[in-house]
Motif scaffolding. Structure first.
Motif, short mmCIF file in Angstrom:
data_model
loop_
_atom_site.label_atom_id
_atom_site.label_comp_id
_atom_site.label_asym_id
_atom_site.label_seq_id
_atom_site.Cartn_x
_atom_site.Cartn_y
_atom_site.Cartn_z
N ILE A 106 0.84 -1.20 0.00
CA ILE A 106 0.00 0.00 0.00
C ILE A 106 0.88 1.25 0.00
CG2 ILE A 106 -1.64 1.34 1.38
CD1 ILE A 106 -2.88 -1.32 2.27
N GLY A 107 1.92 1.26 0.84
CA GLY A 107 2.83 2.40 0.85
C GLY A 107 3.56 2.55 -0.47
N PHE A 108 4.01 1.43 -1.02
CA PHE A 108 4.69 1.47 -2.31
C PHE A 108 3.76 1.96 -3.41
CE2 PHE A 108 5.55 -0.88 -6.29
CZ PHE A 108 6.78 -0.34 -6.61
N GLN A 109 2.49 1.60 -3.31
CA GLN A 109 1.52 2.01 -4.32
C GLN A 109 1.35 3.52 -4.35
OE1 GLN A 109 0.30 0.74 -6.80
NE2 GLN A 109 -1.90 0.89 -7.05
N GLY A 110 1.36 4.15 -3.18
CA GLY A 110 1.25 5.61 -3.14
C GLY A 110 2.43 6.29 -3.82
N VAL A 111 3.63 5.80 -3.53
CA VAL A 111 4.83 6.36 -4.16
C VAL A 111 4.81 6.11 -5.66
CG1 VAL A 111 7.35 6.23 -4.24
CG2 VAL A 111 6.16 6.10 -2.04
N LEU A 112 4.41 4.90 -6.05
CA LEU A 112 4.38 4.55 -7.47
C LEU A 112 3.35 5.39 -8.22
CD1 LEU A 112 5.44 2.66 -9.67
CD2 LEU A 112 3.69 1.00 -8.99
N GLY A 113 2.24 5.72 -7.56
CA GLY A 113 1.23 6.55 -8.20
C GLY A 113 1.76 7.93 -8.56
N TRP A 114 2.48 8.54 -7.62
CA TRP A 114 3.04 9.86 -7.91
C TRP A 114 4.16 9.76 -8.96
CZ3 TRP A 114 2.20 14.56 -8.48
CH2 TRP A 114 3.22 15.51 -8.53
N TYR A 115 4.94 8.70 -8.90
CA TYR A 115 5.98 8.48 -9.91
C TYR A 115 5.36 8.35 -11.30
CZ TYR A 115 9.89 6.07 -12.25
OH TYR A 115 10.88 5.71 -13.12
N MET A 116 4.19 7.71 -11.37
CA MET A 116 3.49 7.59 -12.64
C MET A 116 3.01 8.95 -13.14
SD MET A 116 -0.09 5.57 -13.35
CE MET A 116 -0.95 6.73 -12.28
N VAL A 117 2.43 9.75 -12.24
CA VAL A 117 1.92 11.07 -12.63
C VAL A 117 3.05 11.96 -13.14
CG1 VAL A 117 0.88 13.19 -11.74
CG2 VAL A 117 -0.09 10.97 -11.13
N GLN A 118 4.20 11.87 -12.52
CA GLN A 118 5.33 12.70 -12.93
C GLN A 118 5.72 12.46 -14.39
OE1 GLN A 118 8.33 11.82 -9.89
NE2 GLN A 118 8.22 13.96 -9.23
N SER A 119 5.53 11.22 -14.86
CA SER A 119 5.90 10.93 -16.25
C SER A 119 5.04 11.70 -17.25
CB SER A 119 5.78 9.43 -16.52
OG SER A 119 4.42 9.00 -16.43
N GLY A 120 3.84 12.10 -16.84
CA GLY A 120 2.98 12.87 -17.73
C GLY A 120 3.14 14.38 -17.60
N LEU A 121 3.96 14.80 -16.64
CA LEU A 121 4.19 16.24 -16.42
C LEU A 121 5.53 16.70 -16.97
CD1 LEU A 121 2.93 16.47 -12.71
CD2 LEU A 121 1.65 16.97 -14.80
N ASP A 122 6.21 15.83 -17.67
CA ASP A 122 7.54 16.14 -18.18
C ASP A 122 7.46 17.19 -19.29
OD1 ASP A 122 10.17 16.19 -18.89
OD2 ASP A 122 10.33 14.04 -19.35
N ASP A 123 8.21 18.27 -19.14
CA ASP A 123 8.21 19.35 -20.13
C ASP A 123 8.85 18.93 -21.46
OD1 ASP A 123 6.88 21.21 -18.59
OD2 ASP A 123 8.72 21.94 -17.63
N GLN A 124 9.58 17.83 -21.47
CA GLN A 124 10.19 17.37 -22.71
C GLN A 124 9.14 17.02 -23.77
OE1 GLN A 124 13.39 17.30 -23.55
NE2 GLN A 124 13.97 18.18 -21.56
N LEU A 125 7.92 16.76 -23.32
CA LEU A 125 6.85 16.46 -24.28
C LEU A 125 6.59 17.64 -25.21
CD1 LEU A 125 4.34 14.68 -21.85
CD2 LEU A 125 5.66 13.60 -23.68
N MET A 126 6.87 18.84 -24.74
CA MET A 126 6.64 20.02 -25.57
C MET A 126 7.60 20.07 -26.75
SD MET A 126 4.09 21.50 -24.13
CE MET A 126 4.12 23.02 -25.08
N ASN A 127 8.73 19.40 -26.63
CA ASN A 127 9.74 19.43 -27.69
C ASN A 127 9.68 18.21 -28.59
OD1 ASN A 127 10.75 21.81 -26.48
ND2 ASN A 127 12.01 20.59 -25.07
N THR A 128 8.69 17.34 -28.37
CA THR A 128 8.56 16.12 -29.17
C THR A 128 7.40 16.28 -30.14
OG1 THR A 128 9.35 14.81 -27.29
CG2 THR A 128 8.28 13.62 -29.09
#
Length: 491
Positions: A241-263
């Motif tokens: 359960i604790g790992f799932q919370g950390v993994l959830g935020w790690y997943m969200v971060q992948s969609g907030l990457d500014d590099q997407l603007m340059n692709t």
């Protein structure tokens, strides 16, 4: 007379030599020295003729032979009696030692520990909450709401914006990231509130699950209400359960990457790999809590004699292969669900919206399945192959179709196989329910594809995957060997 005495002396010496030679050749036929004294030499005193001597000699030989046999028999009997006595003593000693050891083992054996049902209900409640958060998570993904909250704060994030100023501030944060700039440019505040509450509800459910685990878990542990095996399971689930919370935020971060603007042509979305890991972790939490809850309640029922009449049927060796097949179905259901996470993460349900064909064929063209555009510069050819398996929308959808068809075939085969076995009624019911849920899930999957993944059908399809897993886990649990609990101690 002289001849007779000489012959007697010669005979005595001859017999003595024979006895000595015989004693060296075989210990079991030893003739004692005193045997010579028993030979009646007087029989030769009055013998003068050869025929008389021959007759006397025959009688002496017979006398010696009879004595030898009797002596040997007496010695064998004595040895046998000695060996039997030794063996009996040894056996008695061993039996006594074994009895003592068994008595000691019984005296020292700890009674079976049966956890109270309330712990099982606690685990089942956790599994129900996990089921709910998976469904809400599916809705969050389908409504593209997962990137609406761009910060992670365990305590402060519990309170949603209330005033207009707070909403404006939250909306401005969202505008700084690629999803708004590429996909949702021009979104109104009211539209933002809708997707915000989807993600906020998902996160709040996660916090609620954490609290629902920690508070009762600490109470049960402090009161000593958890056996060692249940405690190990519980802390493992808590770690997930604790790992799932950390993994959830790690997943969200992948969609907030500014590099997407340059692709060029990039679509702001979370990494399908992290999404699959997030869903897989949720499924593991659900399965662990469900199986632990069922184990606690079943063990308690067994301690009350509820399964006594079914023990013989469930423990039947003829069900060994069937049990293995049930485990295989659980694995297939899990793998199919994880492949569905890749379909959702890549929006692969929006291509080839037909069934059972794909572009008029059972399998799309090889050029589409293994497209070179998914091979990165410097990749090994085999790496490029694997990238298509997980990054190519066409390949990912095809894989999901194949796995779903395989799972449905496996469940159907399990149903047919069960008809040949002497299954208890509740297990046979479990097989029938599994088949029914599999049919519903296949129907939902086809409808979701044909209607281009509407939120309602997509959410129902994700809930159906967990329902199918639940049915498979129940069947697997029902087939577990029933233990014989002779000594019971409640926790």
């Amino acid at each position: 007379m002289v001849c007779t005495n000489a012959f007697s002396s010669l005979l005595t010496r001859t017999l003595a030599r024979a006895a000595t030679a015989h004693s060296t050749s075989s210990a079991s036929h030893v003739l004692p020295a005193r045997a010579l004294s028993t030979i009646n030499l007087n029989a030769f005193k009055n013998t003068t003729s050869r025929s008389g001597l021959r007759s006397s000699l025959t009688r002496v030989a017979a006398q010696q032979s009879t004595f030898s046999v009797r002596s040997t028999a007496m010695m064998v009997k004595a040895r046998f009696q000695s060996t039997a006595a030794t063996t009996a003593a040894s056996t008695t000693s061993s039996a006594s030692a074994a009895t003592t050891a068994a008595s000691t083992a019984v005296a020292k054996a700890a009674p079976e520990i049966v956890v109270k049902p309330i712990v099982g209900y606690w685990m089942l409640s956790l599994s129900a909450m996990t089921f709910g958060i998976v469904v809400v998570g599916g809705m969050t993904r389908l409504t593209e709401s997962g990137l609406s909250i761009v910060e992670w704060n365990l305590i402060k994030g519990m309170k949603p914006p209330r005033s207009q100023a707070e909403w404006d501030e939250e909306f401005e944060k969202y505008k700084q990231y690629p999803e708004y700039k590429i996909l949702n440019h021009g979104m109104t505040l009211e539209e933002f509130k809708r997707i915000f509450y989807y993600e906020w509800s998902h996160r709040m459910l996660g916090r609620a699950i954490g609290a629902a685990f920690i508070l009762p878990g600490l109470y049960f542990a402090a009161r000593g209400m958890l056996s060692k095996s249940i405690a190990r399971r519980s802390w493992f689930i808590g770690g997930l359960i604790g790992f799932q919370g950390v993994l959830g935020w790690y997943m969200v971060q992948s969609g907030l990457d500014d590099q997407l603007m340059n692709t060029p042509g990039a679509t702001p979305r979370v990494s399908p790999y992290r999404l699959a890991a997030h869903l897989g972790s949720a499924f593991l939490i659900y399965a662990g809590a469900l199986m632990t809850g069922m184990k606690v309640l079943t063990d308690y029922s067994i301690s009350k004699g509820a399964y006594e009449s079914l023990a013989t049927a469930i423990n039947n060796p003829a069900l060994k292969r069937f049990k293995g097949a049930a485990h295989g179905v659980v694995a297939l259901v899990f793998m199919t669900a994880i492949s569905g996470a890749f379909v959702a993460g890549l929006d692969a349900g929006l291509v080839y919206n037909e069934f059972p064909l794909m572009g008029g064929r059972l399998m799309p063209p090889v050029q589409e399945l293994f497209d070179d555009k998914f091979v990165h510069e410097g990749d090994h050819p085999k790496i490029g192959l694997w990238r298509n398996m997980f990054d190519n929308q066409v390949t990912v959808q095809f894989n999901h179709r194949v796995l779903a068809t395989t799972t449905f075939t496996a469940v159907s085969s399990l149903l047919l196989y069960s008809r040949r076995l002497p299954l208890p009624p509740h297990i046979r019911l479990g097989v029938n329910v599994l088949m029914g849920v599999a049919c519903c899930q296949v129907g939902l999957g086809i409808a979701t594809l044909l209607y281009m993944v509407p939120v309602s059908l997509g959410t129902a399809h994700q809930a159906g995957s967990l329902t199918l897993l639940t049915s498979a886990l129940y069947l697997m649990h029902s087939l577990k060997k029933v233990p014989i609990l002779k000594k019971i101690r409640l926790r």
